[in-house]
Design a protein around this motif. Structure first.
Motif, PDB file in Angstrom:
ATOM      1  N   ALA A   1      19.182  -9.525   7.115  1.00 24.77           N
ATOM      2  CA  ALA A   1      18.617  -9.958   8.401  1.00 24.77           C
ATOM      3  C   ALA A   1      17.101  -9.912   8.284  1.00 24.77           C
ATOM      4  O   ALA A   1      16.541  -8.898   7.853  1.00 24.77           O
ATOM      5  N   ASP A   2      16.451 -11.037   8.602  1.00 24.61           N
ATOM      6  CA  ASP A   2      14.999 -11.097   8.535  1.00 24.61           C
ATOM      7  C   ASP A   2      14.386 -10.248   9.641  1.00 24.61           C
ATOM      8  O   ASP A   2      15.024  -9.940  10.646  1.00 24.61           O
ATOM      9  N   GLY A   3      13.142  -9.900   9.426  1.00 24.02           N
ATOM     10  CA  GLY A   3      12.444  -9.116  10.441  1.00 24.02           C
ATOM     11  C   GLY A   3      11.528  -8.102   9.806  1.00 24.02           C
ATOM     12  O   GLY A   3      11.765  -7.641   8.694  1.00 24.02           O
ATOM     13  N   LYS A   4      10.474  -7.775  10.481  1.00 28.46           N
ATOM     14  CA  LYS A   4       9.510  -6.803   9.981  1.00 28.46           C
ATOM     15  C   LYS A   4      10.087  -5.403  10.082  1.00 28.46           C
ATOM     16  O   LYS A   4      10.594  -5.005  11.132  1.00 28.46           O
TER      17      LYS A   4
ATOM     18  N   GLU B   1      18.616   2.764   9.982  1.00 26.43           N
ATOM     19  CA  GLU B   1      18.079   3.769  10.906  1.00 26.43           C
ATOM     20  C   GLU B   1      16.633   4.124  10.567  1.00 26.43           C
ATOM     21  O   GLU B   1      15.810   4.342  11.455  1.00 26.43           O
ATOM     22  N   GLU B   2      16.313   4.183   9.277  1.00 22.16           N
ATOM     23  CA  GLU B   2      15.003   4.683   8.869  1.00 22.16           C
ATOM     24  C   GLU B   2      13.955   3.591   8.662  1.00 22.16           C
ATOM     25  O   GLU B   2      12.759   3.888   8.669  1.00 22.16           O
ATOM     26  N   SER B   3      14.411   2.347   8.458  1.00 22.25           N
ATOM     27  CA  SER B   3      13.432   1.291   8.202  1.00 22.25           C
ATOM     28  C   SER B   3      13.514   0.127   9.176  1.00 22.25           C
ATOM     29  O   SER B   3      12.578  -0.671   9.268  1.00 22.25           O
ATOM     30  N   GLY B   4      14.648  -0.002   9.881  1.00 19.80           N
ATOM     31  CA  GLY B   4      14.822  -1.133  10.772  1.00 19.80           C
ATOM     32  C   GLY B   4      15.435  -2.346  10.112  1.00 19.80           C
ATOM     33  O   GLY B   4      15.757  -3.328  10.792  1.00 19.80           O
ATOM     34  N   LEU B   5      15.613  -2.325   8.785  1.00 22.13           N
ATOM     35  CA  LEU B   5      16.175  -3.467   8.075  1.00 22.13           C
ATOM     36  C   LEU B   5      17.701  -3.396   8.039  1.00 22.13           C
ATOM     37  O   LEU B   5      18.274  -2.322   7.824  1.00 22.13           O
ATOM     38  N   VAL B   6      18.341  -4.538   8.224  1.00 21.40           N
ATOM     39  CA  VAL B   6      19.794  -4.642   8.047  1.00 21.40           C
ATOM     40  C   VAL B   6      20.034  -5.109   6.617  1.00 21.40           C
ATOM     41  O   VAL B   6      19.517  -6.156   6.202  1.00 21.40           O
TER      42      VAL B   6
ATOM     43  N   PHE C   1      14.002  -4.356  -2.511  1.00 21.19           N
ATOM     44  CA  PHE C   1      12.817  -4.977  -3.103  1.00 21.19           C
ATOM     45  C   PHE C   1      12.543  -6.315  -2.429  1.00 21.19           C
ATOM     46  O   PHE C   1      13.473  -7.031  -2.033  1.00 21.19           O
ATOM     47  N   ASP C   2      11.244  -6.661  -2.320  1.00 24.77           N
ATOM     48  CA  ASP C   2      10.912  -8.000  -1.834  1.00 24.77           C
ATOM     49  C   ASP C   2      10.835  -8.947  -3.030  1.00 24.77           C
ATOM     50  O   ASP C   2      11.077  -8.557  -4.182  1.00 24.77           O
ATOM     51  N   ASP C   3      10.456 -10.187  -2.786  1.00 28.93           N
ATOM     52  CA  ASP C   3      10.452 -11.197  -3.848  1.00 28.93           C
ATOM     53  C   ASP C   3       9.429 -10.918  -4.943  1.00 28.93           C
ATOM     54  O   ASP C   3       9.545 -11.443  -6.057  1.00 28.93           O
ATOM     55  N   THR C   4       8.436 -10.100  -4.635  1.00 25.67           N
ATOM     56  CA  THR C   4       7.395  -9.802  -5.622  1.00 25.67           C
ATOM     57  C   THR C   4       7.669  -8.508  -6.388  1.00 25.67           C
ATOM     58  O   THR C   4       6.866  -8.104  -7.221  1.00 25.67           O
ATOM     59  N   GLY C   5       8.785  -7.854  -6.086  1.00 22.80           N
ATOM     60  CA  GLY C   5       9.116  -6.613  -6.780  1.00 22.80           C
ATOM     61  C   GLY C   5       8.574  -5.365  -6.135  1.00 22.80           C
ATOM     62  O   GLY C   5       8.659  -4.274  -6.709  1.00 22.80           O
ATOM     63  N   HIS C   6       8.008  -5.491  -4.924  1.00 22.40           N
ATOM     64  CA  HIS C   6       7.567  -4.311  -4.187  1.00 22.40           C
ATOM     65  C   HIS C   6       8.783  -3.623  -3.566  1.00 22.40           C
ATOM     66  O   HIS C   6       9.732  -4.283  -3.129  1.00 22.40           O
ATOM     67  N   ILE C   7       8.735  -2.299  -3.527  1.00 22.36           N
ATOM     68  CA  ILE C   7       9.862  -1.520  -3.033  1.00 22.36           C
ATOM     69  C   ILE C   7       9.582  -0.979  -1.631  1.00 22.36           C
ATOM     70  O   ILE C   7       8.439  -0.626  -1.302  1.00 22.36           O
TER      71      ILE C   7
END
Length: 214
Positions: free
Chosen positions: A164-167, A123-128, A83-89
């Motif tokens: 880890a930050d990043g789009k 692998e599927e989103s790019g986020l660590v 989730f991000d800071d606004t509660g979006h998944i």
């Protein structure tokens, strides 16, 4: 399909799964040639029954069952909720059916469930990410996912946080995006159900909630 037909199909699937498990498990523990013949026949009967309520042919189902070695246990599917800071998944759009789902997949041999969900999300989103909480361990059939599989699956849902930050960028998927739980896209319900996303959001809001299992 009527409720009675659904009930009969569920019973046939349950009996078929049990027969296949009995046959495969028996083959693990016996060296007697006659017992092995009986367990092989039991497995074959289970496969034939399963083909009555599955899209696959008996030959295709037999190939799937043959992959399983050793004592028959449920497969483990892991799903990670970020989730991000606004509660979006965070959801990914799967290439197989072009619908949206929580990132995740099968636990590989030699990996823990926590390690697997971290790998799948990256692998599927790019986020660590790191896994912070096991929210639920749920039976796939009991949850009502479709289509039914010719094997048993336990689905494990983890809350994860980005380290880890990043789009987000799609690697194994068509798209990656953030969604309000009140405005979800069309979900790949063979993988993720709306009720499961709501459950993850509830635990994100209240981390003290107990783990759910069935």
């Amino acid at each position: 399909m009527t409720e009675a037909q659904t009930s009969i199909e569920t019973q046939i699937r349950s009996h078929a799964t049990n027969l296949i498990s009995i046959g495969k498990n028996g083959l693990v523990f016996t060296d007697d040639v006659f017992d092995r013949q009986r367990y092989e026949e039991t497995t074959s009967i289970g496969i034939d029954l399963m083909s009555m309520v599955s899209a696959g042919t008996p030959t295709q189902l037999a190939e799937i069952v043959a992959v399983e070695k050793g004592y028959m246990t449920p497969k483990l599917d892991v799903r990670g909720a970020v989730f991000d800071d606004t509660g979006h998944i965070l959801l990914i759009r799967d290439r197989s059916d072009e619908k949206w789902t929580l990132p995740g997949g099968w636990v590989d041999p030699g990996q823990t469930a926590g390690e697997a969900v971290v790998r799948e999300v990256q692998e599927e989103s790019g986020l660590v990410v790191r896994a912070t909480k096991l929210v639920a361990a749920l039976d796939r059939d009991t949850q009502g996912h479709q289509p039914k599989f010719p094997y048993h699956v336990t689905k494990m849902f983890f809350l994860c946080e980005r380290i880890a930050d990043g789009k987000p960028s799609p690697i194994e998927t068509m798209e990656v995006d953030w969604f309000s739980i009140d405005a979800l896209p069309e979900l790949s319900t063979t993988r993720t159900l709306p009720s499961q996303i709501q459950l993850m959001h509830d635990h994100w809001q209240k981390p003290e909630l107990p783990t759910v299992f069935d």
